[in-house]
Every structure is written in structure tokens, then in C-alpha cells.
Design a protein around this motif. Structure first.
Motif, PDB file in Angstrom:
ATOM      1  N   PRO A 491       0.805  -1.225   0.000  1.00 60.74           N
ATOM      2  CA  PRO A 491       0.000   0.000   0.000  1.00 60.74           C
ATOM      3  C   PRO A 491       0.839   1.278   0.000  1.00 60.74           C
ATOM      4  CG  PRO A 491       0.216  -0.776   2.235  1.00 60.74           C
ATOM      5  CD  PRO A 491       1.012  -1.737   1.387  1.00 60.74           C
ATOM      6  N   PHE A 492       2.153   1.136  -0.231  1.00 64.30           N
ATOM      7  CA  PHE A 492       3.065   2.275  -0.122  1.00 64.30           C
ATOM      8  C   PHE A 492       2.766   3.347  -1.174  1.00 64.30           C
ATOM      9  CE2 PHE A 492       6.977   4.285  -1.656  1.00 64.30           C
ATOM     10  CZ  PHE A 492       7.395   4.916  -0.504  1.00 64.30           C
ATOM     11  N   VAL A 493       2.732   4.609  -0.728  1.00 62.73           N
ATOM     12  CA  VAL A 493       2.550   5.739  -1.640  1.00 62.73           C
ATOM     13  C   VAL A 493       3.742   6.686  -1.585  1.00 62.73           C
ATOM     14  CG1 VAL A 493       1.146   7.766  -2.180  1.00 62.73           C
ATOM     15  CG2 VAL A 493       0.038   5.633  -1.501  1.00 62.73           C
ATOM     16  N   TYR A 494       4.157   7.054  -0.365  1.00 63.27           N
ATOM     17  CA  TYR A 494       5.159   8.123  -0.233  1.00 63.27           C
ATOM     18  C   TYR A 494       5.895   7.955   1.088  1.00 63.27           C
ATOM     19  CZ  TYR A 494       6.956  12.927   0.216  1.00 63.27           C
ATOM     20  OH  TYR A 494       7.751  14.038   0.370  1.00 63.27           O
ATOM     21  N   LYS A 495       7.209   8.268   1.066  1.00 62.58           N
ATOM     22  CA  LYS A 495       8.029   8.186   2.263  1.00 62.58           C
ATOM     23  C   LYS A 495       9.022   9.336   2.273  1.00 62.58           C
ATOM     24  CE  LYS A 495      11.041   4.959   4.804  1.00 62.58           C
ATOM     25  NZ  LYS A 495      11.655   3.610   4.765  1.00 62.58           N
ATOM     26  N   GLN A 496       9.156   9.992   3.439  1.00 61.81           N
ATOM     27  CA  GLN A 496      10.064  11.126   3.545  1.00 61.81           C
ATOM     28  C   GLN A 496      10.429  11.357   5.006  1.00 61.81           C
ATOM     29  OE1 GLN A 496      12.557  12.955   2.598  1.00 61.81           O
ATOM     30  NE2 GLN A 496      11.455  13.846   0.837  1.00 61.81           N
ATOM     31  N   ALA A 497      11.649  11.836   5.225  1.00 59.77           N
ATOM     32  CA  ALA A 497      12.062  12.196   6.591  1.00 59.77           C
ATOM     33  C   ALA A 497      11.219  13.361   7.088  1.00 59.77           C
ATOM     34  CB  ALA A 497      13.543  12.554   6.614  1.00 59.77           C
ATOM     35  N   TYR A 498      10.778  13.273   8.337  1.00 56.94           N
ATOM     36  CA  TYR A 498       9.926  14.328   8.894  1.00 56.94           C
ATOM     37  C   TYR A 498      10.631  15.682   8.844  1.00 56.94           C
ATOM     38  CZ  TYR A 498       6.998  16.887  12.209  1.00 56.94           C
ATOM     39  OH  TYR A 498       6.172  17.821  12.803  1.00 56.94           O
ATOM     40  N   SER A 499      11.920  15.694   9.147  1.00 60.53           N
ATOM     41  CA  SER A 499      12.673  16.951   9.180  1.00 60.53           C
ATOM     42  C   SER A 499      12.766  17.602   7.803  1.00 60.53           C
ATOM     43  CB  SER A 499      14.077  16.705   9.737  1.00 60.53           C
ATOM     44  OG  SER A 499      14.764  15.736   8.958  1.00 60.53           O
ATOM     45  N   GLU A 500      12.579  16.803   6.743  1.00 66.09           N
ATOM     46  CA  GLU A 500      12.597  17.364   5.396  1.00 66.09           C
ATOM     47  C   GLU A 500      11.277  18.046   5.035  1.00 66.09           C
ATOM     48  OE1 GLU A 500      15.116  17.502   3.200  1.00 66.09           O
ATOM     49  OE2 GLU A 500      16.445  16.632   4.714  1.00 66.09           O
TER      50      GLU A 500
END
Length: 592
Positions: A491-500
Motif C-alpha cells: 500500500p506504499f505511496v510516499y516516504k520522507q524524513a519528517y525533518s525534510e
């Protein structure tokens, strides 16, 4: 205080410079203390009038009693527990229970508090049995009996703490210390508003443990050791992290082990004193074996909750405007400093206990411990911490040095400040969470709530879906991304570091461009998750339900510098997913 008691007390380190009240002078302080205790009872009764008190966490602690003595269904496999949630609405969800694969359910909490609640439960059951109320464990007689039993039990804690201090110091110091603890800290609001929560009851157990240490120190024997161990067993069974309380008899009673020690004097008959610990521990393990299939069971299987001893939230938990213990209860700093006046073995023992307690409490993943005035998780340890305040008072009353007035002024000022802030809390000026520095100073002298200051608070995470008008008014777009959703990555859509994504405490993301069949929209939803140290620790979720735009609020992060944001699109239907391009627009709050 007798000459023998002065010689034995670990707190008497120097000669008296000014006369202290004698034993027969204790009447007035005790009468004043009784008035303080009555005011606590009136405060609690008035604030809980007409309310059900067996709710939220307390419902889980209490559930052992009706399950055992009324329904005879410890594994909660029958439907009576579901009926209680429908009839009495103790909480919106059944988070107090852990579902097992075989249909059994395990209470998340250990059984110590249920033992402490039991007198109130049995009184309520008798009253319900002779009246027309349901004997189900939750009707009005049970609610009222539990309220008044816990009020009395919490008041016992004040009395035991006073008696401990009276023996170690004198009635005047004991009275002043107790008054400052009750009215100058968050004890009053924690122990007498959220009445069935564990902190007030554990405060009583800590005070009882100190009294038991006194008796064991002065009269070491099987009976006094039995009482001491029984109290420790109840504390650990109530909250396992209270295991650190074993340090208290170690540093308080002097030489506890070895040749010539107190235990050495009773070593031939010492083992029966540990029977309460063995029996209570075995019964808890037997319950886990019956309901969860394991003798040792970690019930906090929710990734959002748990201890992370490697990364405690020390700065936030001690000094933040949101929930810092020392910020909201500054008189605690005076109390901690007072331990410097004690003998070396006592000083280091107490400070080790305080440091370990702080470390464990602030290692909890939800370090702010939900809504409360100040940091409620420290309240139970106040009998130990505030011995230090008694030491400060002893020093200042017996010495006429130049620091006497400043020290007394600080203690009174910090106590008065906490009392005023407590009043603001009870009048809805200060919320139980979400406080920022801007909000604190903007409302510092307020005597009534102001709507215009609410925008200065941290974001309300109990809002089901962000208001589009609020998004337009208070937020600005920071970035727009188009992401390709492929079915093979479901089900993956998007992944990113919170600090970014942001340097703030939260962000909003607006999702558009998804292509979902109208007939199946109620079975599709987006999950915005926080991944902390490899585990999903919190998430926000929204169904599509005929909307072309979804706005999600970022969940609470644990470690902003290292946590990762994960967006998923979840399909609970049998309809296959299709590849599609999604548009993600991120927003950051303009103020705060």
C-alpha cells in the motif's frame, strides 16, 4: 522527638539552633492538616459530582473486579464487557483490552490497582444488591462507592506523609511541607479530579512505604518487614516501573544487608515476609497464562506505547511549556536541592532514585501522558522527593543566615504560582495539553478563557479532519509533489524524513488526483504514519467517502530529527487497485 529518635533519624545531622515544637505541640498542626484534608475531599466530591469515575484507564484497572466476582469471566470471552462499553461508555474504544487469537481478551494493566479499589467495589456491590440498581459493577452505587473510597485512600496518603515527617523532623515542618505539596504542586488536581487514576493511590503507597521503613528501622522484625514487602508488592503490581521503589528501604534503613544489618538480625525467619510478593506475583502470572497463554506477558503491544530507555525525552519532560515537570511544579527544584543537606548515603540513594524515576517516566513514548495539569506521572513519587523540601525548611528555620529569606521566598512564590495556575486549569484557561510559550505568556494573568488565544496552542489532534477554512487561514503551502502509485508497491505511496517536510511540531498534507470507484470509496482510506526507530508509532487515517480531496494532519512524532513519514493507501475491498498519479501539497502553520 525523643533523643533516641534523633540519634536514629538519618535527617538529623546538626544541632538545633532555634527551638522546635515538642511532641505535645502537635495538636494545632494536626487540626490544620485535617482542614486541608477536608478541603481536598470537598474539592474532589464537587468536581466529580454526577460523573462516572470508572472511565478511561481506570476502567481497565478496575475491570478485574467485576470480571472475577460478578461475571466469573476473567478472559472476557463473553459479551458482558461489550455491553458495558455500550451502556456506560467508559471510553470511545476498547484500548484497555488486548484481543487474543483464541477469542480471549487480556486486560492491558496489571492487577495491583484492582486490589486497592476492591473495598470500594465491595461496598458498591452491597449497596446495589439491596437497592434497585444493577449489580453489574458499574451502576451508580459502584461509581459513588469508588469515588469516596479512593478519596479516603488518597487522604490517607497525606496523613501518612505528615506522620513520617513529624517523626523525622517536627510537626511544624511536617505541616508546611504537606500544605506545599497539596496546594503548591499538581498533586491536588492529579489525585482528586482524575480520582481513580493511579498517581494519587501510589502517592499513598509511597508514603506508607516510608512509614514502614521507619518502623523497620526502629523495630526490625518479621512483622515490620512483612508490611514493608507487602507495600512494595502492591506498588510493583500496580505499575511495574515502580520496581525502583526497592531503593527506598535500601537507602533509608541504613545497613540493610550483611553482617550486623537489620536483615541479619531476622535472617533465620525472614522468608515468610516475602510471601505477599510471591503470592501476588504468581497470581498475576497465572492470569496472563490463562488469558494470553504466557507466564510473562507484555501487554503493551500497541506500537504507539512503550518504553524506550535509550532515548528519554528529558528536556521536554522536565522543562517544556507543554508538560515540563519542573516548569509546571517549580517547587520540586527546591525539594530536590534539599537532599544536599542529608547524610551522604541518604543523599546519593535519594538522588539515584530521583534520576532513575525521571529517566523511566520520560522514556515512555507518549512522554506527555495525555491531558493533565503539569506532568502527572511524577506525583506518586512526591513523598520521596519532598523530604528534600522538609530539609530545606529545617535548614532555613534553624539558621539565621542571609539565604534564609530568599529560600523561603522561593518556596512560597513557586507554591503560589502553581496554585494560581491550578486555578486557571480548573477554570478552562489552561488546557490539559497543547500549551506553548506564546499561549502561556499571553494568558499568564487571565481570569477567564479568551477565544482569540486558542490559536496560540499546539494543534488539536483530536480533530477528526482539519477544517479547510483553518487550513486556508492559518497555513501556507510549502511544497507540492506528484507521486506515482504502483499496485506492485501496495500500500506504499510516499516516504520522507519528517525533518525534510517541516521544522514545526506538525504539518498538513492535501491529497488529490486519486482515482477510486465511487461504489467502493467507503473501503479505501489513506494512512499517514510516523515511523520511529523502525516501528509505526502513530498514524492518522481517513476514508475517501466521495471526496475529491483528503486533508491529513501529521501524527505526533517522537523524535523529529530522525522519524520518517509514510503515506499509504489502503484497500479493504476485493476490487483491484490501479496505477495512478497522486498530488501531495504540504502545508505549514503560519504562526506557532
Amino acid at each position: 522527638m525523643s533523643e533516641r529518635e534523633q540519634n536514629q533519624s538519618p535527617f538529623i545531622d546538626y544541632h538545633l539552633i532555634c527551638p522546635m515544637p515538642r511532641r505535645h505541640d502537635a495538636t494545632t498542626p494536626r487540626v490544620i492538616l485535617l482542614l486541608v484534608m477536608l478541603s481536598c475531599a470537598f474539592f474532589s466530591a464537587s468536581n466529580n459530582a454526577g460523573k462516572d469515575v470508572i472511565t478511561w484507564d481506570a476502567f481497565g484497572y478496575y475491570l478485574y473486579l467485576p470480571a472475577t466476582f460478578i461475571h466469573h469471566d476473567l478472559d472476557l470471552s463473553e459479551d458482558w464487557a461489550d455491553g458495558v462499553y455500550v451502556t456506560y461508555e467508559p471510553s470511545p474504544s476498547k484500548y484497555q483490552l488486548v484481543e487474543q487469537k483464541d477469542g480471549k481478551r487480556t486486560i492491558k494493566y496489571s492487577s495491583g490497582l484492582a486490589i486497592l479499589y476492591s473495598p470500594g467495589f465491595f461496598v458498591g456491590h452491597v449497596i446495589a444488591s439491596v437497592t434497585t440498581y444493577p449489580t453489574d459493577g458499574f451502576s451508580k452505587p459502584y461509581q459513588k462507592a469508588m469515588l469516596w473510597w479512593v478519596i479516603l485512600f488518597n487522604l490517607l496518603g497525606i496523613w501518612l506523609f505528615y506522620r513520617f515527617l513529624e517523626e523525622e523532623f517536627n510537626p511544624l515542618i511536617a505541616l508546611i511541607t504537606c500544605v506545599l505539596v497539596v496546594f503548591g504542586t499538581n498533586y491536588l488536581l492529579t489525585a482528586y479530579i482524575s480520582i481513580l487514576m493511579p498517581h494519587g493511590l501510589l502517592f499513598t503507597l509511597y508514603a506508607a512505604l516510608l512509614r514502614a521503613c521507619q518502623h523497620f528501622r526502629d523495630n526490625p522484625g518479621i512483622r515490620s518487614l512483612l508490611v514493608l514487602v507487602s507495600i512494595l508488592a502492591l506498588m510493583v503490581l500496580s505499575r511495574p516501573t515502580e520496581i525502583i521503589a526497592v531503593l527506598i528501604p535500601l537507602f533509608f534503613t541504613g545497613k540493610l544487608i550483611g553482617n550486623g544489618s537489620m536483615l541479619d538480625r531476622v535472617r533465620k525467619r525472614w522468608w515468610p515476609a516475602f510471601l505477599p510478593l510471591i503470592i501476588l506475583g504468581f497470581l498475576q502470572m497465572l492470569y496472563w497464562k490463562h488469558t494470553a497463554g504466557s507466564w510473562l506477558y507484555l501487554s503493551y503491544d500497541n506500537p504507539a506505547e512503550g518504553l524506550d530507555l535509550a532515548s528519554p525525552h528529558l528536556l521536554d519532560g522536565l522543562f517544556s511549556f507543554r508538560k515540563g515537570w519542573l516548569f509546571w511544579t517549580p517547587i520540586s527544584m527546591v525539594a530536590i536541592s534539599g537532599w544536599m543537606f542529608v547524610r551522604s548515603h541518604m543523599k546519593w540513594g535519594a538522588l539515584i532514585f530521583i534520576v532513575m524515576n525521571v529517566w523511566i517516566i520520560l522514556s515512555w513514548s507518549t512522554w506527555w501522558y495525555a491531558e493533565s495539569f503539569g506532568h502527572r506521572a511524577f506525583v506518586q513519587s512526591y513523598p520521596v522527593v519532598f523530604i528534600g523540601l522538609a530539609l530545606v525548611l529545617k535548614y532555613t528555620l534553624e539558621n539565621r543566615s542571609q539565604v534564609r529569606i530568599p529560600i523561603l521566598f522561593l518556596a512560597v512564590f513557586f507554591g503560589a504560582l502553581s496554585l494560581f495556575k491550578s486555578w486557571q486549569f480548573t477554570h478552562w484557561i489552561l488546557p490539559g495539553d497543547r500549551i506553548t510559550s506564546d499561549y502561556y505568556w499571553a494568558t499568564f494573568f487571565d481570569l477567564e478563557p479568551r477565544i482569540e488565544t486558542k490559536e496560540l496552542l499546539l494543534v488539536d489532534r483530536f480533530t477528526r479532519e482539519p477544517d479547510p477554512e483553518v487550513l486556508e487561514k492559518n497555513y501556507q503551502s510549502t511544497s507540492i509533489e506528484t507521486v506515482e502509485f504502483h499496485t506492485d508497491a501496495y500500500p506504499f505511496v510516499y516516504k520522507q524524513a519528517y525533518s525534510e517536510l517541516t521544522s514545526r511540531d506538525h504539518f498538513m498534507v492535501k491529497i488529490t488526483g486519486y482515482d477510486i470507484s465511487r461504489s467502493m470509496e467507503d473501503q479505501f482510506h489513506f494512512d499517514l504514519c510516523v515511523v520511529s526507530k523502525g516501528r509505526i508509532c502513530s498514524f492518522s487515517s481517513h476514508q475517501i467517502l466521495g471526496r475529491d480531496t483528503i486533508v491529513l494532519l501529521s501524527p505526533e512524532v517522537r523524535y523529529p530529527s530522525s522519524d520518517t513519514i509514510l503515506l499509504q493507501m489502503v484497500n479493504t475491498s476485493e476490487e483491484p487497485m490501479i496505477d495512478q498519479a497522486l498530488k501531495l501539497e504540504f502545508f505549514e502553520r503560519i504562526r506557532n
